[in-house]
Design a protein around this motif. Sequence first.
Motif, PDB file in Angstrom:
ATOM      1  N   GLN A  12       0.841  -1.204   0.000  1.00 49.20           N
ATOM      2  CA  GLN A  12       0.000   0.000   0.000  1.00 49.20           C
ATOM      3  C   GLN A  12       0.872   1.248   0.000  1.00 49.20           C
ATOM      4  O   GLN A  12       1.861   1.314   0.747  1.00 49.20           O
ATOM      5  CB  GLN A  12      -0.928   0.011   1.216  1.00 49.20           C
ATOM      6  CG  GLN A  12      -1.860   1.228   1.194  1.00 49.20           C
ATOM      7  CD  GLN A  12      -2.999   1.136   2.177  1.00 49.20           C
ATOM      8  OE1 GLN A  12      -3.177   0.123   2.863  1.00 49.20           O
ATOM      9  NE2 GLN A  12      -3.790   2.194   2.256  1.00 49.20           N
ATOM     10  N   ASP A  17      -1.386  11.547  -2.270  1.00 49.45           N
ATOM     11  CA  ASP A  17      -2.780  11.914  -2.049  1.00 49.45           C
ATOM     12  C   ASP A  17      -3.678  10.980  -2.867  1.00 49.45           C
ATOM     13  O   ASP A  17      -3.801  11.149  -4.084  1.00 49.45           O
ATOM     14  CB  ASP A  17      -2.997  13.371  -2.470  1.00 49.45           C
ATOM     15  CG  ASP A  17      -4.462  13.764  -2.397  1.00 49.45           C
ATOM     16  OD1 ASP A  17      -5.275  12.976  -1.850  1.00 49.45           O
ATOM     17  OD2 ASP A  17      -4.809  14.855  -2.902  1.00 49.45           O
ATOM     18  N   THR A  18      -4.271  10.011  -2.203  1.00 45.45           N
ATOM     19  CA  THR A  18      -5.114   9.035  -2.910  1.00 45.45           C
ATOM     20  C   THR A  18      -6.600   9.308  -2.647  1.00 45.45           C
ATOM     21  O   THR A  18      -7.441   8.425  -2.852  1.00 45.45           O
ATOM     22  CB  THR A  18      -4.753   7.593  -2.485  1.00 45.45           C
ATOM     23  OG1 THR A  18      -4.921   7.479  -1.076  1.00 45.45           O
ATOM     24  CG2 THR A  18      -3.331   7.243  -2.855  1.00 45.45           C
ATOM     25  N   CYS A  21      -9.455   6.825  -1.561  1.00 47.79           N
ATOM     26  CA  CYS A  21      -9.132   5.455  -1.996  1.00 47.79           C
ATOM     27  C   CYS A  21      -7.876   4.924  -1.319  1.00 47.79           C
ATOM     28  O   CYS A  21      -7.077   5.673  -0.764  1.00 47.79           O
ATOM     29  CB  CYS A  21      -8.906   5.425  -3.511  1.00 47.79           C
ATOM     30  SG  CYS A  21     -10.367   5.853  -4.441  1.00 47.79           S
ATOM     31  N   ARG A  22      -7.755   3.611  -1.435  1.00 43.72           N
ATOM     32  CA  ARG A  22      -6.543   2.903  -0.994  1.00 43.72           C
ATOM     33  C   ARG A  22      -5.820   2.514  -2.272  1.00 43.72           C
ATOM     34  O   ARG A  22      -6.433   1.900  -3.160  1.00 43.72           O
ATOM     35  CB  ARG A  22      -7.036   1.667  -0.244  1.00 43.72           C
ATOM     36  CG  ARG A  22      -6.020   0.816   0.421  1.00 43.72           C
ATOM     37  CD  ARG A  22      -6.757  -0.121   1.393  1.00 43.72           C
ATOM     38  NE  ARG A  22      -7.378  -1.221   0.695  1.00 43.72           N
ATOM     39  CZ  ARG A  22      -7.000  -2.499   0.812  1.00 43.72           C
ATOM     40  NH1 ARG A  22      -6.013  -2.833   1.613  1.00 43.72           N
ATOM     41  NH2 ARG A  22      -7.615  -3.451   0.154  1.00 43.72           N
ATOM     42  N   LEU A  23      -4.540   2.904  -2.389  1.00 45.94           N
ATOM     43  CA  LEU A  23      -3.794   2.577  -3.623  1.00 45.94           C
ATOM     44  C   LEU A  23      -2.705   1.556  -3.310  1.00 45.94           C
ATOM     45  O   LEU A  23      -1.835   1.789  -2.459  1.00 45.94           O
ATOM     46  CB  LEU A  23      -3.177   3.851  -4.233  1.00 45.94           C
ATOM     47  CG  LEU A  23      -2.341   3.639  -5.502  1.00 45.94           C
ATOM     48  CD1 LEU A  23      -3.145   2.972  -6.610  1.00 45.94           C
ATOM     49  CD2 LEU A  23      -1.771   4.978  -5.999  1.00 45.94           C
ATOM     50  N   HIS A 252       6.721  11.454 -11.251  1.00 47.16           N
ATOM     51  CA  HIS A 252       6.110  10.414 -10.403  1.00 47.16           C
ATOM     52  C   HIS A 252       7.057   9.234 -10.202  1.00 47.16           C
ATOM     53  O   HIS A 252       7.047   8.607  -9.141  1.00 47.16           O
ATOM     54  CB  HIS A 252       4.764   9.971 -10.984  1.00 47.16           C
ATOM     55  CG  HIS A 252       3.665  10.935 -10.684  1.00 47.16           C
ATOM     56  ND1 HIS A 252       3.447  12.072 -11.435  1.00 47.16           N
ATOM     57  CD2 HIS A 252       2.754  10.956  -9.678  1.00 47.16           C
ATOM     58  CE1 HIS A 252       2.431  12.747 -10.907  1.00 47.16           C
ATOM     59  NE2 HIS A 252       1.991  12.097  -9.847  1.00 47.16           N
ATOM     60  N   LEU A 272       1.458   5.378 -11.993  1.00 46.90           N
ATOM     61  CA  LEU A 272       1.186   6.033 -10.706  1.00 46.90           C
ATOM     62  C   LEU A 272       0.425   7.346 -10.915  1.00 46.90           C
ATOM     63  O   LEU A 272      -0.558   7.610 -10.211  1.00 46.90           O
ATOM     64  CB  LEU A 272       2.512   6.290  -9.969  1.00 46.90           C
ATOM     65  CG  LEU A 272       2.408   7.055  -8.658  1.00 46.90           C
ATOM     66  CD1 LEU A 272       1.535   6.315  -7.634  1.00 46.90           C
ATOM     67  CD2 LEU A 272       3.804   7.308  -8.063  1.00 46.90           C
ATOM     68  N   ALA A 275      -3.085   6.486 -11.804  1.00 41.79           N
ATOM     69  CA  ALA A 275      -3.788   5.890 -10.656  1.00 41.79           C
ATOM     70  C   ALA A 275      -4.190   6.980  -9.659  1.00 41.79           C
ATOM     71  O   ALA A 275      -5.299   6.959  -9.108  1.00 41.79           O
ATOM     72  CB  ALA A 275      -2.901   4.848  -9.981  1.00 41.79           C
ATOM     73  N   LEU A 276      -3.295   7.952  -9.444  1.00 42.29           N
ATOM     74  CA  LEU A 276      -3.607   9.030  -8.496  1.00 42.29           C
ATOM     75  C   LEU A 276      -4.754   9.899  -9.025  1.00 42.29           C
ATOM     76  O   LEU A 276      -5.650  10.282  -8.269  1.00 42.29           O
ATOM     77  CB  LEU A 276      -2.365   9.886  -8.225  1.00 42.29           C
ATOM     78  CG  LEU A 276      -1.265   9.171  -7.421  1.00 42.29           C
ATOM     79  CD1 LEU A 276       0.002  10.026  -7.365  1.00 42.29           C
ATOM     80  CD2 LEU A 276      -1.740   8.842  -6.001  1.00 42.29           C
ATOM     81  N   CYS A 279      -7.869   7.899  -8.479  1.00 42.30           N
ATOM     82  CA  CYS A 279      -8.231   7.883  -7.045  1.00 42.30           C
ATOM     83  C   CYS A 279      -8.851   9.222  -6.632  1.00 42.30           C
ATOM     84  O   CYS A 279      -9.867   9.253  -5.927  1.00 42.30           O
ATOM     85  CB  CYS A 279      -6.981   7.645  -6.185  1.00 42.30           C
ATOM     86  SG  CYS A 279      -6.362   5.968  -6.224  1.00 42.30           S
ATOM     87  N   GLN A 280      -8.231  10.314  -7.073  1.00 44.13           N
ATOM     88  CA  GLN A 280      -8.697  11.635  -6.634  1.00 44.13           C
ATOM     89  C   GLN A 280     -10.068  11.985  -7.210  1.00 44.13           C
ATOM     90  O   GLN A 280     -10.765  12.844  -6.690  1.00 44.13           O
ATOM     91  CB  GLN A 280      -7.653  12.699  -6.989  1.00 44.13           C
ATOM     92  CG  GLN A 280      -6.406  12.578  -6.105  1.00 44.13           C
ATOM     93  CD  GLN A 280      -5.172  13.250  -6.708  1.00 44.13           C
ATOM     94  OE1 GLN A 280      -5.271  13.997  -7.675  1.00 44.13           O
ATOM     95  NE2 GLN A 280      -4.007  12.974  -6.136  1.00 44.13           N
TER      96      GLN A 280
END
Length: 321
Positions: A12, A17-18, A21-23, A252, A272, A275-276, A279-280
């Motif tokens: 994890q 800053d996700t 969410c859990r990334l 990143h 990444l 994904a961020l 998530c955001q």
Amino acid sequence: MLDLIGNTPLLQLHRFDTGCCRLLIKLECNNPNGSIKDRTALSIINAAEKNGDLCPGKGIIEATAGNTGISLAAIARMKGYPLTTVVPDKMSREKIDLLNIMGVHVVITRSDVSRGHPDYYLDFAETISREKDLFYTNQFANTANIDAHYRTTGPELWQQTEGQIDAFVCGVGTGGTLTGAGRYLKEHNPDIDIVLADPEGSLLAPKVKGQSGMEAGSWLVEGIGEDFVPDNCDLSLIDHAFSITDQDAFQHTRALFSRELILAGTSSGVLLAAALQYCQQQTQPKTVVTLACDTGYRYLSKAFNADWLEQHHLAGDCETL
Ligand SMILES: Cc1ncc(COP(=O)(O)O)c(C=O)c1O
């Protein structure tokens, strides 16, 4: 060595800053030859042995951005097959040096030409395979590539998250990972979002978004992004797509190391960053999984070299993410 391929750890990330969410990131860089391509190479060679395309002493040829060549080099060497790789000239020195010391015949070809040109790395490899009667691994169309991820990467993601995975963020080089793992995950839960992380300049994300008539650009990230849709890439699996600039990708990649001590390659920076963003954008808590596709040791002269970054106007500030 072959038994150590796959079953990579899932970690994890806590220092980004996700949103709500859990990334999680799956450390494909921990494969014995440093990348996710160990899975592909092993599956392709095993399948070729099984169906008679490979027999003792027969030569293998591969068109590669480097990682598949390195994985094939190790596996082919163990099994006694001589290997030739055709590598576009933008690929990092570390990868080419490694291929050379592993006893591979490396042919460097042009990065500035596209499919259909005789010097384009895929066309070039196919021609040599015919001329010299070599087994062409053809990771872009060989279904053993998809199968590797359907049999291993997908099930591992499902088991490691205990089925609690809501989204999988992945890039496309050949499409093997996205199609194999994506198909497995969707079969187990059709609501899982498959998210494409694509370098800006690649035609894949625009295609997913229905933007036609775009011309492919160029990008410095290695291993993902295409100017055509590979046979192994099933775009219909994709729910969301993000285009990531080189600047963002390199920042990143460096931040993944400076904040989390994960030394991964530049494609992982693309994954990444995407994904961020995903998530955001979420308003409900989700478990999002992405990959650290290969080891950053292969990019010490680029993403982790201040002079190189300066020359390519990519220095930026890795903490202004
Ligand atoms: C360096 C690298 N190679 C390849 C891939 C993807 O592989 P493929 O689409 O060929 O399965 C990735 C991942 O996302 C990658 O980072």
